[in-house]
Design a protein around this motif. Structure first.
Motif, PDB file in Angstrom:
ATOM      1  N   GLN B   6       0.843  -1.184   0.000  1.00  0.00           N
ATOM      2  CA  GLN B   6       0.000   0.000   0.000  1.00  0.00           C
ATOM      3  C   GLN B   6       0.889   1.248   0.000  1.00  0.00           C
ATOM      4  O   GLN B   6       1.909   1.288   0.677  1.00  0.00           O
ATOM      5  CB  GLN B   6      -0.916   0.037   1.221  1.00  0.00           C
ATOM      6  N   SER B   7       0.445   2.233  -0.743  1.00  0.00           N
ATOM      7  CA  SER B   7       1.164   3.505  -0.738  1.00  0.00           C
ATOM      8  C   SER B   7       0.179   4.662  -0.853  1.00  0.00           C
ATOM      9  O   SER B   7      -0.884   4.523  -1.474  1.00  0.00           O
ATOM     10  CB  SER B   7       2.167   3.560  -1.897  1.00  0.00           C
ATOM     11  N   THR B  20      -5.558  10.092  -2.827  1.00  0.00           N
ATOM     12  CA  THR B  20      -5.604   8.846  -3.585  1.00  0.00           C
ATOM     13  C   THR B  20      -4.696   7.830  -2.906  1.00  0.00           C
ATOM     14  O   THR B  20      -3.510   8.088  -2.710  1.00  0.00           O
ATOM     15  CB  THR B  20      -5.145   9.049  -5.036  1.00  0.00           C
ATOM     16  N   LYS B  22      -3.195   3.871  -2.931  1.00  0.00           N
ATOM     17  CA  LYS B  22      -2.941   2.816  -3.901  1.00  0.00           C
ATOM     18  C   LYS B  22      -2.705   1.475  -3.215  1.00  0.00           C
ATOM     19  O   LYS B  22      -2.178   1.419  -2.103  1.00  0.00           O
ATOM     20  CB  LYS B  22      -1.736   3.178  -4.773  1.00  0.00           C
ATOM     21  N   CYS B  23      -3.071   0.424  -3.913  1.00  0.00           N
ATOM     22  CA  CYS B  23      -2.954  -0.932  -3.374  1.00  0.00           C
ATOM     23  C   CYS B  23      -2.470  -1.863  -4.472  1.00  0.00           C
ATOM     24  O   CYS B  23      -3.035  -1.894  -5.564  1.00  0.00           O
ATOM     25  CB  CYS B  23      -4.308  -1.399  -2.854  1.00  0.00           C
ATOM     26  N   TYR B  24      -1.434  -2.632  -4.158  1.00  0.00           N
ATOM     27  CA  TYR B  24      -0.904  -3.624  -5.087  1.00  0.00           C
ATOM     28  C   TYR B  24      -1.082  -4.995  -4.444  1.00  0.00           C
ATOM     29  O   TYR B  24      -0.444  -5.300  -3.430  1.00  0.00           O
ATOM     30  CB  TYR B  24       0.562  -3.332  -5.398  1.00  0.00           C
ATOM     31  N   GLN B  68     -10.299  -0.918  -9.943  1.00  0.00           N
ATOM     32  CA  GLN B  68      -9.227  -1.881 -10.085  1.00  0.00           C
ATOM     33  C   GLN B  68      -8.766  -1.850 -11.540  1.00  0.00           C
ATOM     34  O   GLN B  68      -9.589  -1.854 -12.457  1.00  0.00           O
ATOM     35  CB  GLN B  68      -9.695  -3.291  -9.705  1.00  0.00           C
ATOM     36  N   HIS B  73      -3.981  -3.810  -9.662  1.00  0.00           N
ATOM     37  CA  HIS B  73      -3.819  -2.885  -8.554  1.00  0.00           C
ATOM     38  C   HIS B  73      -5.086  -2.030  -8.440  1.00  0.00           C
ATOM     39  O   HIS B  73      -5.877  -1.942  -9.398  1.00  0.00           O
ATOM     40  CB  HIS B  73      -2.557  -2.033  -8.702  1.00  0.00           C
ATOM     41  N   SER B  74      -5.284  -1.443  -7.308  1.00  0.00           N
ATOM     42  CA  SER B  74      -6.504  -0.687  -7.062  1.00  0.00           C
ATOM     43  C   SER B  74      -6.165   0.669  -6.456  1.00  0.00           C
ATOM     44  O   SER B  74      -5.122   0.833  -5.814  1.00  0.00           O
ATOM     45  CB  SER B  74      -7.418  -1.459  -6.110  1.00  0.00           C
ATOM     46  N   GLU B  75      -7.033   1.617  -6.697  1.00  0.00           N
ATOM     47  CA  GLU B  75      -6.875   2.950  -6.122  1.00  0.00           C
ATOM     48  C   GLU B  75      -8.187   3.382  -5.484  1.00  0.00           C
ATOM     49  O   GLU B  75      -9.272   3.153  -6.040  1.00  0.00           O
ATOM     50  CB  GLU B  75      -6.447   3.958  -7.193  1.00  0.00           C
ATOM     51  N   ASN B  77     -10.036   6.700  -4.255  1.00  0.00           N
ATOM     52  CA  ASN B  77     -10.031   8.144  -4.397  1.00  0.00           C
ATOM     53  C   ASN B  77     -11.014   8.761  -3.410  1.00  0.00           C
ATOM     54  O   ASN B  77     -12.168   8.343  -3.336  1.00  0.00           O
ATOM     55  CB  ASN B  77     -10.417   8.546  -5.819  1.00  0.00           C
ATOM     56  N   CYS B  91      -5.981  -2.190   2.565  1.00  0.00           N
ATOM     57  CA  CYS B  91      -6.326  -2.936   1.379  1.00  0.00           C
ATOM     58  C   CYS B  91      -6.021  -4.400   1.686  1.00  0.00           C
ATOM     59  O   CYS B  91      -5.057  -4.709   2.403  1.00  0.00           O
ATOM     60  CB  CYS B  91      -5.480  -2.460   0.195  1.00  0.00           C
TER      61      CYS B  91
END
Lengths: 119, 116
Positions: B6-7, B20, B22-24, B68, B73-75, B77, B91
């Motif tokens: 996650q970032s 925003t 982010k998830c990987y 997704q 990966h997913s974001e 917002n 996530c």
């Protein structure tokens, strides 16, 4: 809607002893999974153990085991030989299974039990 | 073993700003989930995606949206941020098909969002 209840906000146990954390749930689904997650002070959510509802055998992972009573909708976690590193918040969680159409459903969590390990 | 990434890990925003997250997911996991955990609370499910399609929706505010992407990966917002949005956002990922035990969600380390 499914509900998960953890009736013990806090539990304390001496190091090396055994402790049992309680969890009950309510559902009308036939296919579901139950989980215990551990959240230490770092707040990382760590999977401890999982149980498939269709399995009668209780899950075991090293010092962690569950007592799954399907008819009573009870899912308790037993920690044997407690260690200082076991100190954390423990969450019981319910997830609807794929066969009930819930393969990608979110989990429903209980309020958590704060486990304190006394040296 | 690879875990969920996650970032950013920490984010500070002002009220009414946007964010925003982010998830990987774990490699070969095709499903992602977003949760919000307020201080002293249990995680609350927001939304999930399977194969880039929204799968389940929880208590996600209308000000939030997520998607997704083709690489899985997913974001998340978040717009018009409010003080009450301050929380830890997790996530999680799982494999609906293929590798690993099905229906088990593995969580990332979370993004701590602070709204001032």
């Amino acid at each position: 809607a499914q509900t998960v209840t953890q009736s013990q906000p806090e539990m304390s146990v001496q190091e090396a002893e055994t402790v049992t954390l309680s969890c009950t749930y309510d559902t009308s689904e036939s296919d579901y999974y139950l989980f215990w997650y551990k959240q230490p002070p770092s707040r990382q959510m760590i999977l401890v153990i999982r149980q498939e509802a269709y399995k009668q055998q209780n899950a075991t992972e090293n010092r962690f085991s569950v007592n799954f009573q399907k008819a009573a909708k009870s899912f308790s976690l037993k920690i044997s030989d407690s260690q200082l590193g076991d100190a954390a918040m423990y969450f019981c969680a319910y997830g609807r299974g794929s066969l009930s159409g819930g393969g990608a459903d979110g989990l429903t969590f209980g309020k958590g039990t704060h486990l304190i390990i006394q040296p | 073993a690879a875990g969920v990434i996650q970032s950013p890990r920490h984010l500070i925003k002002e009220k009414r700003e946007t964010a925003t997250l982010k998830c990987y997911p774990i490699p070969r996991h095709d499903t992602v989930y977003w949760y919000q955990q307020g201080p002293g609370q249990d995680p609350q499910f927001l939304i999930s995606f399977y194969e880039k399609m929204q799968s389940d929706k929880g208590s996600i505010p209308d000000r939030f949206s997520a998607q997704q992407f083709s690489d899985y990966h997913s974001e998340l917002n978040m717009s018009s941020l409010e003080l009450g949005d301050s929380a830890l956002y997790f996530c999680a990922s799982s494999a609906m098909t293929g590798t690993g035990p099905p229906d088990t969600q593995y969580f990332g380390p979370g993004t701590r969002l602070t709204v001032l």
